[in-house]
Design an enzyme around this catalytic site. Structure first.
Site, PDB file in Angstrom:
ATOM      1  N   ASP A  20       2.562  -5.209  11.476  1.00  0.00           N
ATOM      2  CA  ASP A  20       1.300  -5.345  12.193  1.00  0.00           C
ATOM      3  C   ASP A  20       1.511  -5.905  13.599  1.00  0.00           C
ATOM      4  O   ASP A  20       2.063  -6.994  13.757  1.00  0.00           O
ATOM      5  CB  ASP A  20       0.396  -6.288  11.397  1.00  0.00           C
ATOM      6  CG  ASP A  20      -1.076  -5.980  11.554  1.00  0.00           C
ATOM      7  OD1 ASP A  20      -1.424  -5.312  12.520  1.00  0.00           O
ATOM      8  OD2 ASP A  20      -1.854  -6.405  10.692  1.00  0.00           O
ATOM      9  N   ASP A  21       1.105  -5.164  14.640  1.00  0.00           N
ATOM     10  CA  ASP A  21       1.127  -5.628  16.033  1.00  0.00           C
ATOM     11  C   ASP A  21       2.535  -5.849  16.565  1.00  0.00           C
ATOM     12  O   ASP A  21       2.735  -6.632  17.503  1.00  0.00           O
ATOM     13  CB  ASP A  21       0.323  -6.925  16.200  1.00  0.00           C
ATOM     14  CG  ASP A  21      -1.174  -6.714  16.067  1.00  0.00           C
ATOM     15  OD1 ASP A  21      -1.598  -5.564  15.842  1.00  0.00           O
ATOM     16  OD2 ASP A  21      -1.929  -7.703  16.175  1.00  0.00           O
ATOM     17  N   CYS A  63      -5.005  -1.040  14.495  1.00  0.00           N
ATOM     18  CA  CYS A  63      -4.326  -0.982  13.206  1.00  0.00           C
ATOM     19  C   CYS A  63      -4.989  -0.073  12.171  1.00  0.00           C
ATOM     20  O   CYS A  63      -4.341   0.807  11.603  1.00  0.00           O
ATOM     21  CB  CYS A  63      -4.138  -2.382  12.644  1.00  0.00           C
ATOM     22  SG  CYS A  63      -5.626  -3.395  12.633  1.00  0.00           S
ATOM     23  N   LYS A  97      -1.174  -5.614   3.528  1.00  0.00           N
ATOM     24  CA  LYS A  97      -2.463  -5.424   4.193  1.00  0.00           C
ATOM     25  C   LYS A  97      -2.988  -4.015   3.973  1.00  0.00           C
ATOM     26  O   LYS A  97      -2.327  -3.041   4.300  1.00  0.00           O
ATOM     27  CB  LYS A  97      -2.289  -5.694   5.690  1.00  0.00           C
ATOM     28  CG  LYS A  97      -3.473  -5.282   6.551  1.00  0.00           C
ATOM     29  CD  LYS A  97      -3.215  -5.570   8.010  1.00  0.00           C
ATOM     30  CE  LYS A  97      -4.255  -4.914   8.896  1.00  0.00           C
ATOM     31  NZ  LYS A  97      -4.078  -5.245  10.315  1.00  0.00           N
ATOM     32  N   HIS A 121      -6.774  -2.940   4.735  1.00  0.00           N
ATOM     33  CA  HIS A 121      -7.612  -2.776   5.929  1.00  0.00           C
ATOM     34  C   HIS A 121      -8.145  -1.358   6.096  1.00  0.00           C
ATOM     35  O   HIS A 121      -8.307  -0.869   7.217  1.00  0.00           O
ATOM     36  CB  HIS A 121      -6.835  -3.201   7.184  1.00  0.00           C
ATOM     37  CG  HIS A 121      -7.738  -3.755   8.265  1.00  0.00           C
ATOM     38  ND1 HIS A 121      -7.375  -3.787   9.598  1.00  0.00           N
ATOM     39  CD2 HIS A 121      -8.988  -4.287   8.210  1.00  0.00           C
ATOM     40  CE1 HIS A 121      -8.345  -4.325  10.301  1.00  0.00           C
ATOM     41  NE2 HIS A 121      -9.341  -4.631   9.483  1.00  0.00           N
ATOM     42  N   HIS A 135       0.717 -10.015  12.904  1.00  0.00           N
ATOM     43  CA  HIS A 135      -0.657 -10.190  13.348  1.00  0.00           C
ATOM     44  C   HIS A 135      -1.004 -11.681  13.375  1.00  0.00           C
ATOM     45  O   HIS A 135      -0.480 -12.463  12.597  1.00  0.00           O
ATOM     46  CB  HIS A 135      -1.593  -9.455  12.382  1.00  0.00           C
ATOM     47  CG  HIS A 135      -2.981  -9.257  12.894  1.00  0.00           C
ATOM     48  ND1 HIS A 135      -3.850 -10.296  13.109  1.00  0.00           N
ATOM     49  CD2 HIS A 135      -3.658  -8.126  13.226  1.00  0.00           C
ATOM     50  CE1 HIS A 135      -5.005  -9.828  13.553  1.00  0.00           C
ATOM     51  NE2 HIS A 135      -4.918  -8.510  13.634  1.00  0.00           N
ATOM     52  N   ASP A 180       2.135  -0.496  13.697  1.00  0.00           N
ATOM     53  CA  ASP A 180       0.859   0.218  13.693  1.00  0.00           C
ATOM     54  C   ASP A 180       0.258   0.371  15.081  1.00  0.00           C
ATOM     55  O   ASP A 180      -0.611   1.221  15.292  1.00  0.00           O
ATOM     56  CB  ASP A 180      -0.139  -0.459  12.747  1.00  0.00           C
ATOM     57  CG  ASP A 180      -0.416  -1.923  13.085  1.00  0.00           C
ATOM     58  OD1 ASP A 180       0.178  -2.439  14.052  1.00  0.00           O
ATOM     59  OD2 ASP A 180      -1.225  -2.541  12.383  1.00  0.00           O
ATOM     60  N   ASN A 181       0.671  -0.443  16.044  1.00  0.00           N
ATOM     61  CA  ASN A 181       0.191  -0.331  17.428  1.00  0.00           C
ATOM     62  C   ASN A 181       1.058  -1.238  18.288  1.00  0.00           C
ATOM     63  O   ASN A 181       1.973  -1.892  17.795  1.00  0.00           O
ATOM     64  CB  ASN A 181      -1.291  -0.699  17.564  1.00  0.00           C
ATOM     65  CG  ASN A 181      -1.701  -1.976  16.867  1.00  0.00           C
ATOM     66  OD1 ASN A 181      -2.489  -1.960  15.930  1.00  0.00           O
ATOM     67  ND2 ASN A 181      -1.155  -3.104  17.310  1.00  0.00           N
ATOM     68  N   LYS A 187      -2.102  -3.631  22.923  1.00  0.00           N
ATOM     69  CA  LYS A 187      -2.914  -3.142  21.820  1.00  0.00           C
ATOM     70  C   LYS A 187      -4.352  -2.891  22.276  1.00  0.00           C
ATOM     71  O   LYS A 187      -4.910  -3.667  23.038  1.00  0.00           O
ATOM     72  CB  LYS A 187      -2.911  -4.184  20.698  1.00  0.00           C
ATOM     73  CG  LYS A 187      -3.855  -3.918  19.538  1.00  0.00           C
ATOM     74  CD  LYS A 187      -3.829  -5.076  18.561  1.00  0.00           C
ATOM     75  CE  LYS A 187      -4.809  -4.905  17.413  1.00  0.00           C
ATOM     76  NZ  LYS A 187      -4.763  -6.041  16.473  1.00  0.00           N
TER      77      LYS A 187
END
Length: 769
Positions: free
Chosen positions: A44-45, A82, A140, A142, A235, A345-346, A410
Site C-alpha cells: 500500500d502506497d 488504492c 487489506k 478495501h 499506508h 497499488d499507487n 498518489k
C-alpha cells in the site's frame, strides 16, 4: 448367519436405491496438470523507488532475490489510488468499469463510483477457484463500500463471497499495526479484547498466510493455491517494530535532497531509467511544498529523518514477509512451481504534508476549511514515532524520494501517482528469459496474465449473467520474449484529474475542467515519454492539434469506461444513499461484545452533537471502562477509576483528562453529553444522577476517520484512548457491578457536514426495471 443375510439384503437395496435416486453432482474442478501456485503481494502506497531493484537504499534482500532471477517491469502503471487499483487487479477491468473511480468511501449512485465490484464481473479468485485452485487472502480488502462493513450488512461484496476460500485481515482502507482497529476472519469479526505486548499486524498476516498454506498441504499435497497478500503497510499511520526502526537509525541524516539524488544515480546504474532522463526540479518537483534540507533547523532534520526511518523499517518488514513465504515454499519444494508478484497499488503519498504529522487523522477527511489555530501535528517524543502511541505519516519531501525519478504523488495522474514497482518471479517458468522489461503494463493486465500462466480459463459468466469483456490483456509472452509487445494506451482519472498514455505520448490535465469547458476541456499538458519519461518538458504549445486529438480520445475512453460524471468539485464524495440514514438512529449496545464497527460508530458521533445514556449498577469496588470510542489517533472514554468517574479525551494525540466525583455503591443514571461549539470544537460533559459532575470545556472535534476504532462497551478495545490507563490496566474490563443499559443518541448534524442523502438505491432499481 441370519444377520449376515439381512445385511447383504440391506446393502443390495441401498445400492439399488442410490443408483436410482442419487443426484448427479458436477465434477469437482481440477487444476490443469502442473499448474503453478500464485502469490500476489500488493503493498500500500509504496513508491516507485522504495525497494532495492528500483534504486532504494532500504535493504530488501528478499525482493532483490526475486528480481535477480525474475522480471523487473520498469514501465508498470497502476491507478492513482488504492481501491481502484485493487478492483482492476482482481477483475481485469479498468477501475471505473470495475466500480471504483474513487476509494471505497463514497456511494453517489453512479456505476463508475459504486465502490462495489460489479455483480457480473468474476474476480481472479473466482476464476482460479473454478479452475481447481485453493484461494486465500490476508490483509487489506478495501473493496466493500464502507456502509456495508458492519456486522449486520449484506456480505455479498466481502472476500469469501468474491472467490476466496479463506480470509484474514482488515476490511477497511487501513489500520494501525500495533493495535488493529478491527480484524475479520472469513465472514466474522475477530472477538479479541486486547492485543498482547509486542503484537504486530504484519507478522500476524504472514503467520496466517503460512498457516493457510500449511493446512492445505496437510490435506492435499498437490492442489495449487492462489494467495493474495494485501499489505496494510506502508499506508498511514506508518508504524514499525522498534528493533526494525533501530536498524535504520542514521540512514536518513543526509536528508531528502541527497537521498533522492542517490536513488536516481542507482536507477541509472541499474538501467531502471532511460539514458538522458532528467530529474524534475523546481515547481515540477513540488519545491513549494518541500524546503531544501539545508534550510531546516537541526530539530526539524532530526524529526523528519525519524519519520523516514520508520517508513524504511516498514518497507523492510514487508520484505521480511516475502522472505518468510519464500522460505516456506522452498521447504515444501514448491518455489519453482510458484509465480510470485510484488507490486504497489499507487505512488507514494504526500498526505503527511511538508512537515509530516504525528497526528494522522487531524488533517484529512473534512471538506470544510480548518480553523487557523488547528493543530495538525501534536508534538510527541521522537522515540515514540512508529510505535503504538503515534499515528504518523512522513513528510512530502520523503514522498518525493519514494517516487524518484517521477513528479507528484498518489492521487495525481502525473507519473509519480501512477508509475509503480512491479517484480514477477517464477523460477520454473518454461522458456523464461528473465531481466528488465520496459514495455507498458497496466494493473488490469495482471489478472489475464496470471490466468494464462496458470492455464485456467476466465469465467465467462457470474450469477447467470455474461461476464464483461476484460480491459486487461495478458502480457505472459514478455516472460520469454524481451522484445514482445506491451500495452499501447490507457486512460487515467482521479477526482477530475485526467491523463491518457498513447504510445510515446502522454496528454495530461492536472486539474478538473471548468464546467463550461466540457469533459475534455481545461488545461492539458503534453509529454513525449520516450524522450522525457519524467514529464519535464511540456510540448502542448508546440503540438496543439495532437493535444486536442488526445483529449478527445480520453473523452471517448471515459464514456466507454463509465468515468462520468467527473468529480470536479468533490460533490460526488458528499452524496450518499438515503438508506444510510438508518445508521444514524439511536442504538443500544451490549457490554463486552466486539466493538461497533468504525463507520457504523461514526454515523452516531462524527460531525454532530451526541449523547451517551448509561444505567449502571456499582458495587463498592467498581472499576473499569464504561465506554470507549477511538484510540491513540483520537477518541474518548468514560471509566470508573480509583473510585471516581474518569473522563478522557484524546485530541489526535493530546490527552485531556478530568476526574469527577466518587462513585457510590448502588444504581446510577449517567449522561455523557458531547455538544458542538464553534470552530470545529466539542464540549464534553458528564452528568451523574441528574447533576453535573465533570467537564472538558473545549476540545478539537473528531472527524473524518477519527475516532477510528469503533465503540466498545465495558472495556477499551485494541488501541487505547488513554495510554496511562492502558499501561496500568490493559483493556480495563468493567468489574464490581454491571452496565445495565448503554444507548447512543445522535443529535443534529453539524453545519460542516456536507453529506446529502438521496434515494439512490430506489432510483437505480427503477432504472434497472
Amino acid at each position: 448367519m441370519g444377520e449376515r443375510r439381512g445385511y447383504e439384503r440391506f446393502a443390495g437395496r441401498a445400492a439399488e436405491f442410490a443408483s436410482e435416486s442419487r443426484p448427479s453432482w458436477p465434477a469437482r474442478p481440477q487444476a490443469p496438470a502442473g499448474a503453478p501456485n500464485v502469490v500476489v503481494m500488493l503493498v500500500d502506497d509504496l513508491g516507485f523507488s522504495d525497494v532495492g531493484p528500483f534504486g532504494s537504499e532500504i535493504p530488501t534482500p528478499n525482493i532483490d532475490r526475486l528480481a535477480a532471477d525474475g522480471w523487473v517491469f520498469t514501465n508498470y502503471r497502476t491507478a492513482p489510488m488504492c481501491s481502484p487499483a485493487r478492483a482492476a487487479l482482481l477483475t481485469g477491468l479498468n477501475p471505473h468499469r470495475a466500480g471504483f473511480g474513487f476509494v471505497a468511501h463514497i456511494d453517489p449512485g453512479y456505476p463508475g463510483y459504486a465502490c462495489e465490484l460489479p455483480e457480473d464481473a468474476p474476480t481472479l479468485a473466482e476464476s482460479l477457484r473454478a479452475g481447481g485452485y485453493a484461494t486465500f487472502m490476508v490483509g487489506k480488502w478495501h473493496l466493500t463500500v464502507e456502509s456495508r462493513l458492519h456486522d449486520g450488512a449484506d456480505r455479498a461484496s466481502w472476500p469469501l463471497q468474491r472467490g476466496f476460500d479463506r480470509y484474514f485481515g482488515s476490511m477497511d482502507g487501513f489500520t494501525a499495526l500495533h493495535h488493529p482497529h478491527r480484524l475479520v476472519r472469513d465472514n466474522s469479526v475477530v472477538d479479541v479484547a486486547e492485543f498482547p505486548e509486542g503484537y504486530f499486524l504484519t507478522d500476524e498476516l504472514t503467520e496466517e498466510a503460512l498457516g493457510m498454506i500449511d493446512e492445505l498441504r496437510a490435506n492435499d499435497a498437490a492442489k495449487p493455491f492462489f494467495l493474495y497478500y494485501a499489505h496494510t503497510s506502508v499506508h498511514g499511520p506508518i508504524q514499525a517494530k522498534a528493533e526494525d526502526i533501530a536498524r535504520q537509525r542514521g540512514r536518513y541524516a543526509a536528508g531528502w535532497d541527497a537521498l533522492r539524488e542517490a536513488r536516481f544515480a542507482r536507477q541509472r546504474e541499474l538501467g531502471i531509467v532511460a539514458p538522458g532522463t532528467r530529474l524534475p526540479e523546481g515547481e515540477q518537483a513540488d519545491a513549494a511544498l518541500i524546503p531544501p534540507w539545508e534550510s531546516l533547523t537541526e530539530a526539524e532534520r532530526e524529526l523528519f529523518a525519524r519519520h523516514m526511518e520508520v517508513y524504511a523499517a516498514s518497507v523492510a518488514e514487508v520484505d521480511e514477509s516475502v522472505g518468510r513465504l519464500v522460505q516456506r515454499l522452498e521447504e515444501l519444494g514448491e518455489l519453482d512451481r510458484t509465480i510470485i508478484v510484488v507490486a504497489s497499488d499507487n505512488g507514494g503519498t504526500a498526505e503527511g504534508g511538508p512537515t509530516g504529522t504525528r497526528s494522522y487523522f487531524a488533517q484529512f477527511g473534512l471538506s470544510a476549511e480548518l480553523p487557523a489555530d488547528w493543530v495538525a501535528d501534536v508534538p510527541r517524543e521522537l522515540d515514540e514515532i512508529g510505535g503504538p502511541r503515534v499515528f504518523g505519516q512522513y513528510p512530502t519531501g520523503w514522498a518525493r524520494v519514494s517516487n524518484t525519478p517521477f513528479r507528484s504523488f498518489k492521487s495525481s495522474t502525473y507519473e509519480g501517482g501512477v508509475h509503480a514497482p512491479l517484480v514477477l518471479s517464477w523460477p520454473g517458468a518454461p522458456g523464461a528469459v528473465s531481466g528488465l522489461r520496459e514495455q507498458f503494463v497496466f494493473v488490469a493486465d495482471l489478472a489475464p496474465t496470471i490466468l494464462e500462466l496458470t492455464g485456467v480459463a476466465p469465467l465467462t459468466e457470474r450469477g447467470g449473467r455474461p461476464a464483461p469483456q476484460p480491459d486487461g490483456r495478458s502480457v505472459a509472452g514478455l516472460l520469454s520474449d524481451p522484445a514482445g509487445p506491451g500495452r499501447e494506451a490507457q486512460y487515467f482519472e482521479c477526482v477530475g484529474r485526467r491523463a491518457l498514455v498513447a504510445g510515446d505520448w502522454k496528454a495530461l490535465a492536472p486539474a478538473p475542467p471548468a464546467r463550461q469547458d466540457g469533459a475534455a476541456g481545461g488545461r492539458w499538458e503534453l509529454y513525449d515519454l520516450a524522450a522525457d519519461p519524467t514529464e519535464t518538458r511540456d510540448l502542448a504549445a508546440r503540438e496543439p492539434v495532437l493535444v486536442r486529438e488526445l483529449a478527445e480520445r480520453w473523452r471517448a475512453e471515459a464514456w466507454r469506461n463509465t468515468v462520468f460524471p467527473l468529480d470536479d468539485d468533490g460533490s460526488l464524495q458528499e452524496v450518499r444513499p438515503a438508506g444510510e440514514a438508518a445508521l444514524s438512529e439511536p442504538v443500544a449496545l451490549t457490554p463486552f461484545r466486539p466493538p461497533l464497527e468504525r463507520f457504523r460508530a461514526s454515523r452516531l458521533t462524527v460531525l454532530r452533537s451526541f449523547a451517551v445514556e448509561v444505567e449502571l449498577l456499582a458495587d463498592a469496588d467498581a472499576a473499569g471502562v464504561v465506554v470507549a470510542h477511538g484510540d491513540q489517533g483520537g477518541g474518548y472514554l468514560l471509566a470508573v477509576d480509583e473510585g471516581r468517574w474518569l473522563l478522557s479525551y484524546n485530541a489526535y494525540g493530546e490527552l485531556h483528562r478530568v476526574r469527577g466525583g466518587r462513585v457510590d455503591a448502588g444504581p446510577h443514571g449517567v449522561l455523557l453529553r458531547v455538544d458542538e461549539l464553534d470552530g470545529l470544537r466539542w464540549r464534553v460533559a458528564l452528568e451523574v444522577d441528574g447533576a453535573p459532575d465533570a467537564v472538558v470545556p473545549s476540545v478539537p472535534m473528531l472527524f473524518g476517520m477519527a475516532p477510528f476504532t469503533g465503540i466498545s462497551v465495558g472495556y477499551d478495545y485494541g488501541g487505547p484512548v488513554d495510554w496511562g490507563l492502558h499501561e496500568a490496566h490493559g483493556a480495563y474490563r468493567f468489574t464490581g457491578g454491571s452496565i445495565e443499559r448503554l444507548r447512543y443518541v445522535p443529535g443534529e448534524p453539524s453545519r460542516h457536514d456536507r453529506r446529502v442523502l438521496l434515494a439512490i438505491d430506489e432510483a437505480v432499481a427503477a432504472i434497472a426495471d
